[in-house]
Design an enzyme around this catalytic site. Structure first.
Site, PDB file in Angstrom:
ATOM      1  N   ILE A 105       0.976  -1.357   0.088  1.00 36.94           N
ATOM      2  CA  ILE A 105      -0.007   0.047   0.027  1.00 36.94           C
ATOM      3  C   ILE A 105       1.030   1.009   0.147  1.00 36.94           C
ATOM      4  CG2 ILE A 105      -1.867  -1.146   0.932  1.00 36.94           C
ATOM      5  CD1 ILE A 105      -1.002   0.120   3.865  1.00 36.94           C
ATOM      6  N   HIS A 121      -4.779  -4.038  -2.000  1.00 39.49           N
ATOM      7  CA  HIS A 121      -5.103  -3.478  -0.771  1.00 39.49           C
ATOM      8  C   HIS A 121      -5.178  -1.990  -0.763  1.00 39.49           C
ATOM      9  CE1 HIS A 121      -3.387  -7.736   0.433  1.00 39.49           C
ATOM     10  NE2 HIS A 121      -4.752  -7.760   0.252  1.00 39.49           N
ATOM     11  N   CYS A 150     -12.833  16.003   6.867  1.00 41.82           N
ATOM     12  CA  CYS A 150     -12.848  16.671   5.455  1.00 41.82           C
ATOM     13  C   CYS A 150     -13.092  18.372   5.507  1.00 41.82           C
ATOM     14  CB  CYS A 150     -14.280  16.307   5.074  1.00 41.82           C
ATOM     15  SG  CYS A 150     -14.697  16.969   3.375  1.00 41.82           S
ATOM     16  N   CYS A 153     -16.784  19.086   4.598  1.00 43.35           N
ATOM     17  CA  CYS A 153     -18.350  18.666   5.254  1.00 43.35           C
ATOM     18  C   CYS A 153     -17.938  18.069   6.528  1.00 43.35           C
ATOM     19  CB  CYS A 153     -19.151  17.518   4.422  1.00 43.35           C
ATOM     20  SG  CYS A 153     -18.147  15.873   4.433  1.00 43.35           S
ATOM     21  N   SER A 192       4.539 -14.865   0.649  1.00 41.66           N
ATOM     22  CA  SER A 192       4.324 -16.135   0.869  1.00 41.66           C
ATOM     23  C   SER A 192       3.390 -16.710   0.283  1.00 41.66           C
ATOM     24  CB  SER A 192       4.232 -16.149   2.354  1.00 41.66           C
ATOM     25  OG  SER A 192       2.956 -15.721   2.791  1.00 41.66           O
TER      26      SER A 192
END
Length: 241
Positions: A105, A121, A150, A153, A192
């Site tokens: 990631i 992922h 955010c 909002c 693996s």
């Protein structure tokens, strides 16, 4: 000898797919999960297991603690692509590599120059508001003192990563499966092949050039046409030079 054989396989192919796991990024000093020094084996000061702290339940019920742990343990902003990332980017530029499928990631494949990267992922580089879906970069999350909110909002900004208890996106799985199915060479490295459904992608491969580059054995070793037990960065750099 094994690297020379891999070099020969690569030179005679124009439809290669690479499928990589945490071992690709450990050479960039990003820890994996399951090795002796991996994240699972680090003691947590919170009294919870790392697996639980990276779960959907923990994110919802202990959001501030989730972000503190996430930013300390999962973000490695200053790390750079290693030889494996750079070699794969070069192979794509040459028109031979059609896709990189990754369980990581960190976004290092894109940082190295790869374009067609399928992130099973998700990525720490992408974040979104759970309320209005506005997108935010990694710096926005890192700059927040606690839970990032955010600016439009005030909804919670969630990393676009797959947490434990969450499903992998069906679209990305389908695209990865198609890429593997149509590949004439499948190179699997730094994984693996024990975590499903990601590991099951190997089942889609229909060719006869399955290459496994991993320091330890995998459940697919008996199906591999070439196994190399060495540093993935060193192997790919030599094979793609």
């Amino acid at each position: 000898m094994s690297v020379e054989k891999l070099k020969s396989i690569i030179s005679s192919s124009s439809n290669i797919v690479f499928f990589g796991g945490a071992g690709v990024s450990t050479e960039s000093n990003i820890p994996d999960f399951r090795s002796e020094k991996g994240i699972y084996n680090t003691k947590s000061k919170y009294g919870y297991s790392p697996e639980y702290m990276l779960s959907h339940t923990f994110f919802i019920e202990h959001t501030d603690e989730f972000f503190e742990y996430y930013k300390n343990q999962m973000i490695y902003k200053d790390e750079k692509p290693n030889q494996a990332h750079l070699a794969l980017a070069k192979l794509e530029q040459e028109g031979k590599l059609k896709a990189v499928i990754t369980q990581n990631i960190d976004g290092l494949h894109q940082h190295a120059g790869s374009r067609n990267v399928l992130e099973l992922h998700g990525s720490v580089q992408r974040n979104y508001c759970m309320k209005c879906n506005k997108s935010f970069d990694l710096d926005y999350v890192l700059d927040a003192s606690t839970t990032p909110k955010c600016d439009a909002c005030k909804g919670i900004v969630k990393p676009d990563v797959v947490l434990y208890e969450e499903m992998l996106g069906q679209d990305i799985l389908n695209r990865a499966g198609q890429a593997v199915y149509h590949a004439d060479v499948l190179i699997v490295g730094g994984t693996s092949l024990a975590v499903y459904p990601a590991a099951g992608l190997v089942e889609y491969y229909r060719g006869n050039k399955l290459v496994l580059i991993n320091l330890s054995a995998t459940p697919y070793d008996n199906r591999a046409d070439l196994i190399i037990r060495d540093s993935i960065g060193k192997v790919l750099q030599k094979a793609i030079s």
